[in-house]
Design a protein around this motif. Structure first.
Motif, mmCIF file in Angstrom:
data_model
loop_
_atom_site.group_PDB
_atom_site.id
_atom_site.type_symbol
_atom_site.label_atom_id
_atom_site.label_comp_id
_atom_site.label_asym_id
_atom_site.label_seq_id
_atom_site.Cartn_x
_atom_site.Cartn_y
_atom_site.Cartn_z
ATOM 1 N N GLU A 1 77.824 2.435 39.894
ATOM 2 C CA GLU A 1 78.388 3.595 39.191
ATOM 3 C C GLU A 1 77.324 4.334 38.395
ATOM 4 O OE1 GLU A 1 81.619 2.256 36.847
ATOM 5 O OE2 GLU A 1 82.884 1.706 38.565
ATOM 6 N N GLY A 2 76.384 3.599 37.802
ATOM 7 C CA GLY A 2 75.324 4.254 37.040
ATOM 8 C C GLY A 2 74.254 4.858 37.920
ATOM 9 N N GLU A 3 74.374 4.666 39.245
ATOM 10 C CA GLU A 3 73.409 5.196 40.209
ATOM 11 C C GLU A 3 71.978 4.759 39.877
ATOM 12 O OE1 GLU A 3 73.864 9.369 40.765
ATOM 13 O OE2 GLU A 3 75.685 9.129 41.962
ATOM 14 N N ARG A 4 71.852 3.481 39.513
ATOM 15 C CA ARG A 4 70.506 2.925 39.334
ATOM 16 C C ARG A 4 69.793 2.900 40.671
ATOM 17 N NH1 ARG A 4 70.799 -2.201 38.378
ATOM 18 N NH2 ARG A 4 73.004 -2.349 38.962
ATOM 19 N N ARG A 5 68.508 3.151 40.632
ATOM 20 C CA ARG A 5 67.729 3.228 41.857
ATOM 21 C C ARG A 5 67.231 1.838 42.241
ATOM 22 N NH1 ARG A 5 68.650 8.267 43.803
ATOM 23 N NH2 ARG A 5 66.902 7.883 45.218
ATOM 24 N N ARG A 6 67.431 1.473 43.501
ATOM 25 C CA ARG A 6 66.947 0.211 44.043
ATOM 26 C C ARG A 6 66.265 0.474 45.377
ATOM 27 N NH1 ARG A 6 69.532 -4.573 41.940
ATOM 28 N NH2 ARG A 6 69.419 -5.560 44.005
ATOM 29 N N VAL A 7 65.533 -0.487 45.846
ATOM 30 C CA VAL A 7 64.773 -0.364 47.092
ATOM 31 C C VAL A 7 65.513 -1.134 48.180
ATOM 32 C CG1 VAL A 7 62.541 -0.713 48.219
ATOM 33 C CG2 VAL A 7 62.636 -0.223 45.759
ATOM 34 N N GLU A 8 65.729 -0.467 49.301
ATOM 35 C CA GLU A 8 66.428 -1.127 50.405
ATOM 36 C C GLU A 8 65.517 -2.166 51.063
ATOM 37 O OE1 GLU A 8 69.737 1.610 52.404
ATOM 38 O OE2 GLU A 8 67.706 2.405 52.669
ATOM 39 N N ARG A 9 66.158 -3.212 51.571
ATOM 40 C CA ARG A 9 65.418 -4.267 52.252
ATOM 41 C C ARG A 9 64.687 -3.731 53.478
ATOM 42 N NH1 ARG A 9 63.253 -8.718 50.880
ATOM 43 N NH2 ARG A 9 65.069 -9.086 49.539
ATOM 44 N N ARG A 10 65.302 -2.806 54.201
ATOM 45 C CA ARG A 10 64.646 -2.264 55.393
ATOM 46 C C ARG A 10 63.438 -1.402 55.023
ATOM 47 N NH1 ARG A 10 69.264 2.011 57.570
ATOM 48 N NH2 ARG A 10 69.409 3.302 55.689
ATOM 49 N N GLU A 11 63.452 -0.806 53.807
ATOM 50 C CA GLU A 11 62.291 -0.054 53.349
ATOM 51 C C GLU A 11 61.122 -1.008 53.094
ATOM 52 O OE1 GLU A 11 60.016 3.296 51.760
ATOM 53 O OE2 GLU A 11 61.504 2.940 53.316
ATOM 54 N N LEU A 12 61.415 -2.157 52.509
ATOM 55 C CA LEU A 12 60.371 -3.160 52.308
ATOM 56 C C LEU A 12 59.821 -3.653 53.646
ATOM 57 C CD1 LEU A 12 61.959 -5.279 49.422
ATOM 58 C CD2 LEU A 12 60.253 -3.456 49.239
ATOM 59 N N ASP A 13 60.716 -3.864 54.602
ATOM 60 C CA ASP A 13 60.267 -4.325 55.923
ATOM 61 C C ASP A 13 59.375 -3.282 56.589
ATOM 62 O OD1 ASP A 13 61.758 -6.598 55.495
ATOM 63 O OD2 ASP A 13 63.510 -5.879 56.616
ATOM 64 N N ARG A 14 59.731 -1.992 56.417
ATOM 65 C CA ARG A 14 58.915 -0.924 57.018
ATOM 66 C C ARG A 14 57.511 -0.916 56.424
ATOM 67 N NH1 ARG A 14 57.246 4.177 55.783
ATOM 68 N NH2 ARG A 14 58.202 4.049 53.713
ATOM 69 N N LEU A 15 57.405 -1.035 55.109
ATOM 70 C CA LEU A 15 56.101 -1.003 54.456
ATOM 71 C C LEU A 15 55.287 -2.245 54.773
ATOM 72 C CD1 LEU A 15 57.311 0.384 51.011
ATOM 73 C CD2 LEU A 15 55.940 1.621 52.687
ATOM 74 N N ARG A 16 55.929 -3.379 54.829
ATOM 75 C CA ARG A 16 55.207 -4.614 55.109
ATOM 76 C C ARG A 16 54.754 -4.700 56.563
ATOM 77 N NH1 ARG A 16 55.853 -8.900 51.502
ATOM 78 N NH2 ARG A 16 55.774 -10.366 53.262
ATOM 79 N N ALA A 17 55.399 -3.931 57.448
ATOM 80 C CA ALA A 17 55.016 -3.948 58.860
ATOM 81 C C ALA A 17 53.807 -3.071 59.160
ATOM 82 C CB ALA A 17 56.202 -3.504 59.724
ATOM 83 N N ALA A 18 53.350 -2.292 58.178
ATOM 84 C CA ALA A 18 52.192 -1.425 58.402
ATOM 85 C C ALA A 18 50.950 -2.276 58.675
ATOM 86 C CB ALA A 18 51.964 -0.530 57.185
#
Length: 360
Positions: free
Chosen positions: A42-59
């Motif tokens: 509800e507070g629209e706190r920003r979090r990082v998606e797991r798939r975003e982490l996977d994308r960055l770690r796959a570089a």
């Protein structure tokens, strides 16, 4: 079945660990859009998606490549990267050849500017003639006039990032208004309900703001436009952005529910490309793009430290009528007419000299 937000997203602290970044490096990566976040709860706190982490770690260059892209250096280290003195690098930064990415205050409350290492290296590759010999005459004249574009370029970069982060027209107008002091905003936005709405949508201060009152006052001054032509430009940009927001929906009035005040549209406003014409930040205005800040001489792009050409765009002819205006009420006069009621900060209003009273 509801999706477990905690399972598919992680908090910024956890994301920093998995990306092998320090907290300040992750904050910078989030600001630059290198690591994408999503609102959660509800507070629209920003979090990082797991798939975003996977994308960055796959570089293939992870983690060294990501860490190098968020590497920020001070004046001495930047000068060492270019093989020049710290004084010469300061002069290049003051004349706008490289844009700061963040700042801090030391114990003497002196502003310490930080720059992206990649942009510093690009400056050496694109402008090698500025690294040796005497600086060109026009740069020496600007330095002699005590020109310093570091704070202004930092504000332009931050505004571009804020505009890139949202498509809501009212939030975009609030981002522009955050660069103006309340007096300037009140002169452009004469509706108190609209001012309240803009203040509610005001973006948070940049991370790393100092806590002590005196130091915080110095830092807050850096977040506000201080040059007369910069102030006037942002006033103009705010007026144009308000026209876009009013065409989308009205600002909420007292007694309205959230749904009535927001008035979701069938289609969201399309973004007209925030970084056009040499990556100068733009505001979409009725199909036209207006640059965010005037540039004298050379402009520093938001994505790199390279110089960009000056863009001159005329204001659009014709103005949209605000939603809810009665048919008999005429549309507002032009933009210049709107600013005749107020003066740009830094320009003195001439006093009228009264004629002496003739005594009998």
């Amino acid at each position: 079945m509801a999706v477990d937000e905690g399972a598919r997203t992680v908090a910024p602290g956890r994301a920093a660990q998995e990306l092998e970044l320090r907290r300040d490096e992750l904050r910078l990566a989030l600001q630059l859009g290198l690591v994408r976040t999503v609102p959660v709860g509800e507070g629209e706190r920003r979090r990082v998606e797991r798939r975003e982490l996977d994308r960055l770690r796959a570089a293939p260059d992870f983690p060294a490549g990501l860490r190098e892209r968020v590497r920020a250096v001070g004046t001495r280290e930047a000068a060492a990267l270019l093989g020049i003195t710290a004084d010469r690098f300061t002069r290049l930064a003051r004349t706008g050849h490289v844009s700061p990415v963040r700042f801090s205050l030391n114990r003497y409350r002196t502003v310490v500017w930080m720059y992206l290492a990649q942009e510093v290296v690009e400056l050496g590759l694109t402008c090698p003639a500025l690294l040796t010999g005497r600086l060109p005459l026009h740069l020496r004249e600007r330095l002699a006039a005590h020109e310093d574009r570091r704070a202004r370029n930092w504000r332009a970069r931050r505004l571009a990032l804020l505009l890139r982060a949202t498509e809501d027209p009212w939030a975009r107008a609030a981002a522009i208004a955050s660069l103006l002091d309340p007096v300037q905003v009140a002169e452009v936005v004469d509706d108190p309900y609209e001012r309240t709405h803009l203040d509610r949508l005001r973006p948070p201060p940049p991370p790393g703001m100092p806590v002590p009152p005196v130091a915080r006052e110095v830092a807050e001054r850096l977040t506000l436009a201080d040059d007369p032509d910069e102030i006037l430009w942002h006033r103009l940009s705010l007026a144009l952005a308000l026209d876009e927001a009013r065409a989308e929906r009205q600002a909420p009035r007292p007694g309205e529910t959230r749904a009535e005040g927001v008035g979701a549209s069938a289609s969201t406003m399309p973004t007209a490309g925030l970084l056009r014409a040499g990556a100068v930040p733009m505001v979409p205005v009725r199909g036209k793009a207006v640059p965010e800040a005037p540039v004298r001489g050379e402009a520093v792009t938001a994505a790199s430290g390279a110089a960009a050409p000056v863009v001159t765009v005329s204001a659009p002819v014709g103005r949209p009528m605000a939603i809810g205006r009665s048919a008999g009420r005429p549309a507002r006069a032009g933009l210049l007419e709107r600013f005749r009621r107020g003066r740009t900060a830094g320009t003195a209003r001439p006093r009228r000299r009264r004629r002496p009273t003739a005594w009998p």
